[in-house]
Design an enzyme around this catalytic site. Structure first.
Site, PDB file in Angstrom:
ATOM      1  N   LYS A  12      -2.186  -1.251  -3.588  1.00  0.00           N
ATOM      2  CA  LYS A  12      -2.400  -2.202  -3.752  1.00  0.00           C
ATOM      3  C   LYS A  12      -2.916  -3.040  -5.487  1.00  0.00           C
ATOM      4  O   LYS A  12      -2.080  -2.163  -6.318  1.00  0.00           O
ATOM      5  CB  LYS A  12      -3.884  -1.474  -3.285  1.00  0.00           C
ATOM      6  CG  LYS A  12      -4.419  -1.387  -1.710  1.00  0.00           C
ATOM      7  CD  LYS A  12      -6.046  -0.920  -1.872  1.00  0.00           C
ATOM      8  CE  LYS A  12      -6.084  -0.756  -0.232  1.00  0.00           C
ATOM      9  NZ  LYS A  12      -7.426   0.075  -0.847  1.00  0.00           N
ATOM     10  N   PHE A  60     -18.037  -5.345   3.345  1.00  0.00           N
ATOM     11  CA  PHE A  60     -17.102  -5.323   2.302  1.00  0.00           C
ATOM     12  C   PHE A  60     -15.798  -6.373   2.917  1.00  0.00           C
ATOM     13  O   PHE A  60     -14.811  -6.238   1.840  1.00  0.00           O
ATOM     14  CB  PHE A  60     -16.893  -4.074   2.095  1.00  0.00           C
ATOM     15  CG  PHE A  60     -16.500  -3.568   2.834  1.00  0.00           C
ATOM     16  CD1 PHE A  60     -15.084  -3.195   3.730  1.00  0.00           C
ATOM     17  CD2 PHE A  60     -17.097  -2.076   3.826  1.00  0.00           C
ATOM     18  CE1 PHE A  60     -14.428  -2.171   4.823  1.00  0.00           C
ATOM     19  CE2 PHE A  60     -17.044  -1.464   5.096  1.00  0.00           C
ATOM     20  CZ  PHE A  60     -15.661  -1.221   5.537  1.00  0.00           C
ATOM     21  N   ARG A  88      -2.280  10.269   4.503  1.00  0.00           N
ATOM     22  CA  ARG A  88      -3.523  10.256   3.897  1.00  0.00           C
ATOM     23  C   ARG A  88      -5.023  11.380   3.186  1.00  0.00           C
ATOM     24  O   ARG A  88      -4.668  10.749   2.537  1.00  0.00           O
ATOM     25  CB  ARG A  88      -4.739  10.630   5.489  1.00  0.00           C
ATOM     26  CG  ARG A  88      -4.353   9.371   6.448  1.00  0.00           C
ATOM     27  CD  ARG A  88      -5.129   8.090   5.359  1.00  0.00           C
ATOM     28  NE  ARG A  88      -6.563   8.124   6.289  1.00  0.00           N
ATOM     29  CZ  ARG A  88      -7.260   7.341   5.533  1.00  0.00           C
ATOM     30  NH1 ARG A  88      -6.527   5.903   5.451  1.00  0.00           N
ATOM     31  NH2 ARG A  88      -8.509   7.453   5.361  1.00  0.00           N
ATOM     32  N   THR A  94     -11.644   7.667   0.504  1.00  0.00           N
ATOM     33  CA  THR A  94     -11.699   5.703   0.481  1.00  0.00           C
ATOM     34  C   THR A  94     -11.961   6.203  -1.546  1.00  0.00           C
ATOM     35  O   THR A  94     -12.065   5.248  -1.794  1.00  0.00           O
ATOM     36  CB  THR A  94     -12.751   5.189   1.545  1.00  0.00           C
ATOM     37  OG1 THR A  94     -12.055   5.879   2.499  1.00  0.00           O
ATOM     38  CG2 THR A  94     -12.580   4.039   0.469  1.00  0.00           C
ATOM     39  N   ARG A 105      -6.016   8.442  -4.742  1.00  0.00           N
ATOM     40  CA  ARG A 105      -7.184   7.641  -6.133  1.00  0.00           C
ATOM     41  C   ARG A 105      -7.805   8.320  -6.833  1.00  0.00           C
ATOM     42  O   ARG A 105      -8.174   7.892  -7.617  1.00  0.00           O
ATOM     43  CB  ARG A 105      -7.712   7.226  -4.013  1.00  0.00           C
ATOM     44  CG  ARG A 105      -7.190   6.783  -3.507  1.00  0.00           C
ATOM     45  CD  ARG A 105      -7.896   6.642  -1.694  1.00  0.00           C
ATOM     46  NE  ARG A 105      -7.621   5.475  -1.210  1.00  0.00           N
ATOM     47  CZ  ARG A 105      -7.839   4.687  -0.032  1.00  0.00           C
ATOM     48  NH1 ARG A 105      -8.420   6.227   0.591  1.00  0.00           N
ATOM     49  NH2 ARG A 105      -7.323   4.307   0.513  1.00  0.00           N
ATOM     50  N   ASN A 115      -9.570   0.983  -5.009  1.00  0.00           N
ATOM     51  CA  ASN A 115      -8.854   2.708  -4.827  1.00  0.00           C
ATOM     52  C   ASN A 115      -7.058   3.208  -4.917  1.00  0.00           C
ATOM     53  O   ASN A 115      -6.920   3.813  -4.270  1.00  0.00           O
ATOM     54  CB  ASN A 115      -9.498   2.950  -3.917  1.00  0.00           C
ATOM     55  CG  ASN A 115      -9.060   2.338  -2.785  1.00  0.00           C
ATOM     56  OD1 ASN A 115      -8.338   1.618  -2.440  1.00  0.00           O
ATOM     57  ND2 ASN A 115      -9.798   2.950  -1.190  1.00  0.00           N
ATOM     58  N   HIS A 118      -3.312   2.215  -0.065  1.00  0.00           N
ATOM     59  CA  HIS A 118      -3.986   1.922   1.644  1.00  0.00           C
ATOM     60  C   HIS A 118      -2.565   3.423   2.275  1.00  0.00           C
ATOM     61  O   HIS A 118      -1.640   2.790   2.002  1.00  0.00           O
ATOM     62  CB  HIS A 118      -4.071   0.450   2.613  1.00  0.00           C
ATOM     63  CG  HIS A 118      -3.665   0.250   3.693  1.00  0.00           C
ATOM     64  ND1 HIS A 118      -4.451   0.681   4.701  1.00  0.00           N
ATOM     65  CD2 HIS A 118      -2.791   0.567   4.842  1.00  0.00           C
ATOM     66  CE1 HIS A 118      -4.300   0.506   5.851  1.00  0.00           C
ATOM     67  NE2 HIS A 118      -3.645   0.655   5.780  1.00  0.00           N
TER      68      HIS A 118
HETATM   69  N1  UDP Z   1     -13.289  -0.847   1.048  1.00  0.00           N
HETATM   70  C1  UDP Z   1     -15.217  -0.814   0.467  1.00  0.00           C
HETATM   71  N2  UDP Z   1     -16.228  -0.932   0.336  1.00  0.00           N
HETATM   72  C2  UDP Z   1     -16.594   0.272   1.039  1.00  0.00           C
HETATM   73  C3  UDP Z   1     -15.714   0.814   2.284  1.00  0.00           C
HETATM   74  C4  UDP Z   1     -14.376  -0.066   2.016  1.00  0.00           C
HETATM   75  O1  UDP Z   1     -14.459  -1.688  -0.349  1.00  0.00           O
HETATM   76  O2  UDP Z   1     -17.723   0.377   0.993  1.00  0.00           O
HETATM   77  C5  UDP Z   1     -12.579  -0.377   1.597  1.00  0.00           C
HETATM   78  C6  UDP Z   1     -11.361  -0.088   0.356  1.00  0.00           C
HETATM   79  O3  UDP Z   1     -10.708  -0.328  -0.634  1.00  0.00           O
HETATM   80  C7  UDP Z   1     -10.802   0.432   1.738  1.00  0.00           C
HETATM   81  C8  UDP Z   1     -10.732  -0.510   2.808  1.00  0.00           C
HETATM   82  O4  UDP Z   1     -12.292  -0.817   2.550  1.00  0.00           O
HETATM   83  O5  UDP Z   1     -10.070   1.244   1.441  1.00  0.00           O
HETATM   84  C9  UDP Z   1     -10.645  -0.172   4.281  1.00  0.00           C
HETATM   85  O6  UDP Z   1     -11.767   1.236   3.991  1.00  0.00           O
HETATM   86  P1  UDP Z   1     -11.094   1.969   5.407  1.00  0.00           P
HETATM   87  O7  UDP Z   1     -13.025   2.571   5.756  1.00  0.00           O
HETATM   88  O8  UDP Z   1     -10.688   1.931   6.587  1.00  0.00           O
HETATM   89  O9  UDP Z   1     -10.837   3.085   3.922  1.00  0.00           O
HETATM   90  P2  UDP Z   1      -9.220   4.058   3.603  1.00  0.00           P
HETATM   91  O10 UDP Z   1      -8.871   3.710   5.189  1.00  0.00           O
HETATM   92  O11 UDP Z   1      -8.531   3.069   2.776  1.00  0.00           O
HETATM   93  O12 UDP Z   1      -9.896   4.673   2.933  1.00  0.00           O
HETATM   94 MG    MG Z   2      -8.796   2.913   6.840  1.00  0.00          MG
END
Ligand code: UDP
Ligand code: MG
Length: 136
Positions: A12, A60, A88, A94, A105, A115, A118
């Site tokens: 990112k 968000f 993952r 996250t 992360r 973070n 992705h």
């Molecule tokens: N995100 C955020 N605020 C939140 C939750 C998620 O900014 O409260 C962002 C974060 O960068 C995350 C992305 O949205 O990586 C996608 O969210 P997801 O729940 O899919 O998390 P991931 O799969 O990336 O762990």
């Molecule tokens: Mg996701």
């Protein structure tokens, strides 16, 4: 039985901005991933909205799309046995403050929005997301 998969990884903007891409790519290689394809791109807000459409209803969503389109990113097709789940695990939670020691992360993430990486969350989504960036 082996289960060779491909998954989409994105480095990112926060990580590219700090020039962490070579270190993160080395982490993938050290953990058994092969980088099959990669490119550095700068996507538009509209492309980010399309990529993150699944999060459309989340509070968000707008900030997330603004952020992902705020600077260059590295998109990669990663391959290994159980690539989706292993990526993952390597990424960690996250929220970097909740991510386990040694995860990407934890090592590189700044905050829940910045973070650093992705990764696709299922083999179905991996196919959709790889097509999104690498079709043609
Ligand atoms: N995100 C955020 N605020 C939140 C939750 C998620 O900014 O409260 C962002 C974060 O960068 C995350 C992305 O949205 O990586 C996608 O969210 P997801 O729940 O899919 O998390 P991931 O799969 O990336 O762990
Ligand atoms: Mg996701």
């Amino acid at each position: 039985m082996s289960n060779i998969q491909k998954t989409l990884s994105i480095i990112k903007p926060d990580a590219v901005e700090r020039n962490l891409q070579d270190q993160i790519k080395q982490d993938f290689i050290n953990n058994g991933f092969e980088i099959i394809k990669e490119k550095k791109i700068h996507i538009s807000k509209e492309e980010a909205e399309s990529f993150y459409k699944v999060h459309e209803s989340k509070p968000f969503y707008n900030d997330l799309c603004t952020y992902l389109s705020s600077g260059p990113i590295i998109v990669m097709s990663l391959q290994k046995d159980n690539a989706v789940m292993d990526n993952r695990k390597l990424m960690g939670a996250t929220n970097p403050t909740e991510a386990e020691e040694g995860t990407l992360r934890k090592k590189y993430g700044i905050s829940i929005d910045k973070n650093s990486v992705h990764g696709s969350d299922s083999s179905e989504n991996a196919k959709i997301e790889l097509d999104f960036f690498f079709k043609n």
